[in-house]
Motif scaffolding. Structure first.
Motif, short mmCIF file in Angstrom:
data_model
loop_
_atom_site.label_atom_id
_atom_site.label_comp_id
_atom_site.label_asym_id
_atom_site.label_seq_id
_atom_site.Cartn_x
_atom_site.Cartn_y
_atom_site.Cartn_z
N ALA A 136 45.96 39.67 56.21
CA ALA A 136 46.83 39.10 55.18
C ALA A 136 46.28 39.49 53.82
CB ALA A 136 46.90 37.58 55.32
N ALA A 137 47.14 39.45 52.82
CA ALA A 137 46.72 39.77 51.46
C ALA A 137 47.28 38.70 50.52
CB ALA A 137 47.24 41.14 51.05
N VAL A 138 46.46 38.34 49.53
CA VAL A 138 46.85 37.32 48.57
C VAL A 138 46.43 37.76 47.17
CG1 VAL A 138 46.55 34.91 47.85
CG2 VAL A 138 46.50 35.49 50.27
N VAL A 139 47.30 37.53 46.21
CA VAL A 139 46.97 37.75 44.80
C VAL A 139 47.14 36.41 44.10
CG1 VAL A 139 47.63 38.89 42.65
CG2 VAL A 139 47.66 40.17 44.80
N MET A 140 46.11 36.03 43.34
CA MET A 140 46.15 34.78 42.58
C MET A 140 45.98 35.06 41.10
SD MET A 140 44.04 32.03 44.79
CE MET A 140 44.71 31.46 46.34
N GLY A 147 53.29 44.17 44.07
CA GLY A 147 52.88 45.56 44.26
C GLY A 147 51.46 45.65 44.82
N ILE A 148 50.57 44.82 44.32
CA ILE A 148 49.19 44.80 44.81
C ILE A 148 49.17 44.40 46.29
CG2 ILE A 148 46.96 43.61 44.63
CD1 ILE A 148 47.60 43.40 41.56
N VAL A 149 49.92 43.36 46.64
CA VAL A 149 49.99 42.92 48.03
C VAL A 149 50.59 44.01 48.90
CG1 VAL A 149 51.10 41.28 49.61
CG2 VAL A 149 49.95 40.45 47.55
N LEU A 189 54.74 38.82 38.39
CA LEU A 189 55.06 38.68 39.81
C LEU A 189 55.29 40.05 40.44
CD1 LEU A 189 55.65 36.97 42.30
CD2 LEU A 189 58.00 36.71 41.46
N GLU A 190 55.98 40.92 39.75
CA GLU A 190 56.24 42.26 40.27
C GLU A 190 54.92 43.01 40.52
OE1 GLU A 190 58.44 46.40 38.91
OE2 GLU A 190 59.01 44.53 37.93
N GLU A 191 53.98 42.90 39.58
CA GLU A 191 52.68 43.55 39.75
C GLU A 191 51.91 42.93 40.92
OE1 GLU A 191 51.76 44.82 35.12
OE2 GLU A 191 51.38 42.75 35.77
#
Length: 103
Positions: A35-39, A18-20, A13-15
Motif C-alpha cells: 500500500a502507499a500513503v501520502v500525508m 500522482g505520488i501514490v 491532491l492531484e500531486e
C-alpha cells in the motif's frame, strides 16, 4: 546519517495521487504488493491506495509509516534500520501507530 525530509505544505491532491500512483506502479514493477500513503506535514492522509492482493495489514502499516515520516520529518528507513538496535523503541512505535493486535 539521515537527512530530514523537506515537506511542501502546498502539495495538492492531484500531486499526492500522482505520488501514490507512481508508488503503486513501482510496486508492480518490482513485485512488491503493498500500500502507499501520502500525508501532509501535519500527518493527515491526502491519498492512499492498497494494491490488489496486498495483505489487509498493508494499509495501516503504510499509514503508520507515512505518519511517522510526516511528524518526525525523517524517512522511515532511519527507524527500520535502528529497530534491531533498539527493539523497545520499535515496540513503542508499533503500539502507538498501529491498530491494536488481536490475540
Amino acid at each position: 546519517g539521515y537527512r530530514r525530509i523537506e515537506m511542501d505544505d502546498g502539495l495538492t491532491l492531484e500531486e499526492a495521487r500522482g505520488i501514490v500512483r507512481r508508488a503503486v506502479e513501482k510496486g508492480m514493477e518490482v513485485g512488491w504488493i503493498s500500500a502507499a500513503v501520502v500525508m501532509d506535514e501535519g500527518g493527515n492522509v491526502m491519498s492512499m491506495s492498497r494494491m490488489d492482493g496486498a495483505a489487509g495489514t498493508a494499509a495501516p502499516i503504510a499509514k503508520a509509516k507515512a505518519y511517522l515520516a510526516a511528524i518526525t520529518k525523517f524517512p522511515t528507513t532511519a527507524f527500520a534500520t535502528r529497530q534491531h538496535e533498539y527493539p523497545e523503541r520499535w515496540e513503542a512505535y508499533r503500539d502507538i501507530l498501529l491498530p491494536p493486535r488481536r490475540s
